[in-house]
Design a protein around this motif. Structure first.
Motif, PDB file in Angstrom:
ATOM      1  N   UNK A  89       6.812 -11.945  -0.015  1.00  0.00           N
ATOM      2  CA  UNK A  89       7.520 -12.813  -0.951  1.00  0.00           C
ATOM      3  C   UNK A  89       7.971 -11.981  -2.146  1.00  0.00           C
ATOM      4  N   UNK A  90       8.653 -12.597  -3.087  1.00  0.00           N
ATOM      5  CA  UNK A  90       9.106 -11.877  -4.282  1.00  0.00           C
ATOM      6  C   UNK A  90       7.932 -11.463  -5.149  1.00  0.00           C
ATOM      7  N   UNK A  91       6.767 -12.098  -4.987  1.00  0.00           N
ATOM      8  CA  UNK A  91       5.589 -11.735  -5.761  1.00  0.00           C
ATOM      9  C   UNK A  91       4.785 -10.613  -5.099  1.00  0.00           C
ATOM     10  N   UNK A  92       5.156 -10.228  -3.881  1.00  0.00           N
ATOM     11  CA  UNK A  92       4.397  -9.191  -3.176  1.00  0.00           C
ATOM     12  C   UNK A  92       4.433  -7.875  -3.941  1.00  0.00           C
ATOM     13  N   UNK A  93       3.334  -7.145  -3.894  1.00  0.00           N
ATOM     14  CA  UNK A  93       3.270  -5.826  -4.524  1.00  0.00           C
ATOM     15  C   UNK A  93       3.837  -4.790  -3.557  1.00  0.00           C
ATOM     16  N   UNK A  94       4.776  -3.993  -4.027  1.00  0.00           N
ATOM     17  CA  UNK A  94       5.447  -3.040  -3.161  1.00  0.00           C
ATOM     18  C   UNK A  94       4.726  -1.693  -3.141  1.00  0.00           C
ATOM     19  N   UNK A  95       4.972  -0.971  -2.070  1.00  0.00           N
ATOM     20  CA  UNK A  95       4.407   0.372  -1.893  1.00  0.00           C
ATOM     21  C   UNK A  95       5.555   1.370  -1.973  1.00  0.00           C
ATOM     22  N   UNK A  96       5.421   2.336  -2.861  1.00  0.00           N
ATOM     23  CA  UNK A  96       6.475   3.313  -3.133  1.00  0.00           C
ATOM     24  C   UNK A  96       6.087   4.685  -2.608  1.00  0.00           C
ATOM     25  N   UNK A  97       7.038   5.381  -2.007  1.00  0.00           N
ATOM     26  CA  UNK A  97       6.904   6.807  -1.733  1.00  0.00           C
ATOM     27  C   UNK A  97       7.816   7.521  -2.716  1.00  0.00           C
ATOM     28  N   UNK A  98       7.231   8.410  -3.510  1.00  0.00           N
ATOM     29  CA  UNK A  98       7.987   9.013  -4.609  1.00  0.00           C
ATOM     30  C   UNK A  98       7.802  10.529  -4.638  1.00  0.00           C
ATOM     31  N   UNK A  99       8.833  11.176  -5.154  1.00  0.00           N
ATOM     32  CA  UNK A  99       8.697  12.585  -5.530  1.00  0.00           C
ATOM     33  C   UNK A  99       9.014  12.707  -7.011  1.00  0.00           C
ATOM     34  N   UNK A 100       8.147  13.399  -7.741  1.00  0.00           N
ATOM     35  CA  UNK A 100       8.325  13.603  -9.179  1.00  0.00           C
ATOM     36  C   UNK A 100       8.182  15.084  -9.504  1.00  0.00           C
ATOM     37  N   UNK A 109       4.721  16.212  -7.770  1.00  0.00           N
ATOM     38  CA  UNK A 109       3.918  15.596  -6.718  1.00  0.00           C
ATOM     39  C   UNK A 109       4.752  14.660  -5.851  1.00  0.00           C
ATOM     40  N   UNK A 110       4.265  14.503  -4.623  1.00  0.00           N
ATOM     41  CA  UNK A 110       4.728  13.427  -3.758  1.00  0.00           C
ATOM     42  C   UNK A 110       3.577  12.439  -3.665  1.00  0.00           C
ATOM     43  N   UNK A 111       3.880  11.167  -3.863  1.00  0.00           N
ATOM     44  CA  UNK A 111       2.816  10.175  -3.876  1.00  0.00           C
ATOM     45  C   UNK A 111       3.248   8.904  -3.159  1.00  0.00           C
ATOM     46  N   UNK A 112       2.247   8.185  -2.691  1.00  0.00           N
ATOM     47  CA  UNK A 112       2.446   6.842  -2.155  1.00  0.00           C
ATOM     48  C   UNK A 112       1.595   5.924  -3.016  1.00  0.00           C
ATOM     49  N   UNK A 113       2.255   4.964  -3.672  1.00  0.00           N
ATOM     50  CA  UNK A 113       1.595   4.171  -4.696  1.00  0.00           C
ATOM     51  C   UNK A 113       1.798   2.680  -4.460  1.00  0.00           C
ATOM     52  N   UNK A 114       0.709   1.941  -4.537  1.00  0.00           N
ATOM     53  CA  UNK A 114       0.750   0.488  -4.440  1.00  0.00           C
ATOM     54  C   UNK A 114       0.764  -0.103  -5.837  1.00  0.00           C
ATOM     55  N   UNK A 115       1.787  -0.878  -6.133  1.00  0.00           N
ATOM     56  CA  UNK A 115       1.902  -1.489  -7.450  1.00  0.00           C
ATOM     57  C   UNK A 115       0.664  -2.317  -7.783  1.00  0.00           C
TER      58      UNK A 115
END
Length: 313
Positions: free
Chosen positions: A131-142, A58-64
């Motif tokens: 900030x360093x505490x911000x939740x990041x958004x990832x685009x991933x391929x698995x 899958x390709x996904x966009x995920x918010x921590x």
């Protein structure tokens, strides 16, 4: 086959046989991925194998996600907010998931993927909220990952051989032995991380907004890379299916190969065919007609006479 394995397989197959509209599992999608549904059906036809979990790739966009603090109103030690990993455990949310290639617009649009992935462009002040505490958004391929429960060590070895030769280099097996020496049911994980990737494309700010950190062209490039990885993934899945079912060909009629022949029977057939050819060659050499043989003798005598006459000259 052990009764314990048969019972487990029966329960799993009963769940998989539920109509798609009623089927539900623990994955974000909630059902078996269509690109590997046929592969799973083929594997489950083999007596000593049964699939337990899967993802076709899958390709996904995920918010921590963000873990709750241990004490109400307090942060984690050192005043650092603990965040869930990008795999989804510990919370978070999926902004986009696709198990097939993502369609690309014909022309580069200003905000096509930004909108598709529920992102917003920074408004000038927005970027200062990260900030360093911000939740990041990832685009991933698995790539595909598939767990297969086997009834014996021999079966697990067949699965591992097929997986490794198909390119799933990080595949492995667990529960290969027990302390008391009982028969075990090894679990094989078919997987490969060599062509996966994870890129941070945004973050979640204090105002509840998903802010893009990269421009539209950068996101499009990542989607194009993911689409290419899907092609590799599908090719490896196809090779794995062929290599695995080849080892169980008598038990896997869906391969469409009905000309399978037992190795010992093939040896006997080849030996008999060779003997038959040898007998035919021998018969061809011995079956010379008398007329032809006589003519050959007369020609030999004539040649002898001519030789003798010429020697007298």
């Amino acid at each position: 086959m052990q009764s314990r394995f048969k019972a487990k397989k029966q329960r799993i197959l009963e769940q998989l046989n539920v109509p798609n509209a009623e089927y539900q599992d623990l994955s974000p999608k909630g059902s078996v991925d269509e690109p590997i549904r046929e592969l799973i059906d083929d594997i489950n036809m083999v007596e000593g194998l049964v699939t337990t979990s899967s993802c076709s790739g899958r390709m996904s966009v995920f918010l921590e996600g963000q873990k709750k603090s241990t004490t109400i109103g307090e942060l984690e030690p050192d005043n650092v907010v603990s965040r869930a990993g990008p795999g989804g455990k510990g919370g978070g949310s999926w902004l986009y998931i696709s198990h097939t290639q993502t369609a690309l617009p014909g022309q580069v649009a200003a905000s096509y993927f930004t909108s598709l992935f529920s992102l917003q462009r920074p408004d000038g002040e927005g970027d200062s909220t990260r900030t360093v505490q911000s939740r990041h958004i990832h685009l991933k391929f698995e790539p595909m990952i598939l767990h297969i429960l086997t009834s014996s060590l021999d079966h697990s070895q067949h699965v591992l051989n097929a997986a490794l030769n198909a390119g799933f280099r990080e595949s492995g097996a667990v529960s290969l032995s027990t302390k008391d020496g009982d028969i075990t049911n090894p679990m094989v994980a078919v997987r490969s991380t060599g062509y996966s990737f994870d890129s941070i494309i945004g973050y979640h700010n204090d105002h509840g907004q998903n802010i893009a950190l990269v421009d539209e062209n950068h996101i499009r490039m990542l989607v194009e890379i993911a689409n290419e990885r899907f092609k590799i993934n599908i090719d490896r899945i196809s090779r794995f299916r062929s290599l695995l079912l080849e080892q169980y060909r008598p038990q896997a009629p869906k391969l469409g190969k009905t000309d399978w022949e037992d190795p010992d029977a093939r040896k006997r057939r080849k030996r008999e065919e060779g003997l038959a050819r040898q007998r035919a060659i021998t018969a061809e050499h011995t079956a010379v007609s008398p007329t032809t043989q006589t003519k050959s003798n007369e020609e030999s005598d004539l040649a002898s006479v001519l030789h003798n006459d010429s020697s007298k000259l």
